[in-house]
Design a protein around this motif. Structure first.
Motif: not given
Length: 97
Positions: A7, A9-13
């Motif tokens: 990731t 951004d820590g949200t989209n993997w």
């Protein structure tokens, strides 16, 4: 079965293809990323692999020990030293860039 994903951004993997564990019983047990591109992973069956291009290509860093590598801890110093604990009761150190 192991899954490796990244990731920014820590949200989209995004799932990464891991050719050395795909269709095997190898489990991944630890990962350490020095930056957005350079990561080292460890796992069963003496697995130690490193990428310098955000997971597009991987280089085998295994050191010949016959064990399962359980965990990984690294420093972000000039040497980028990594320590790998294993089922053999040893702790191994990798100390190159």
């Amino acid at each position: 079965m192991s899954v490796l994903a990244k990731t920014t951004d820590g949200t989209n993997w995004t799932s990464l293809t891991v050719p050395f564990v795909t269709n095997t019983s190898t489990s991944l047990n630890g990962a350490y990323c020095f930056d957005a591109n350079t990561c080292t992973i460890v796992g069963n069956n003496t697995t130690v692999w490193r990428t310098a291009d955000a997971g597009a290509n991987w280089v085998n860093q295994s050191f010949g020990a016959t064990n399962n590598n359980l965990s990984l801890s690294c420093t972000t110093s000039i040497s980028n030293a990594c320590y790998v604990s294993s089922t053999s009761g040893f702790i191994f150190k990798r100390a190159s860039n």
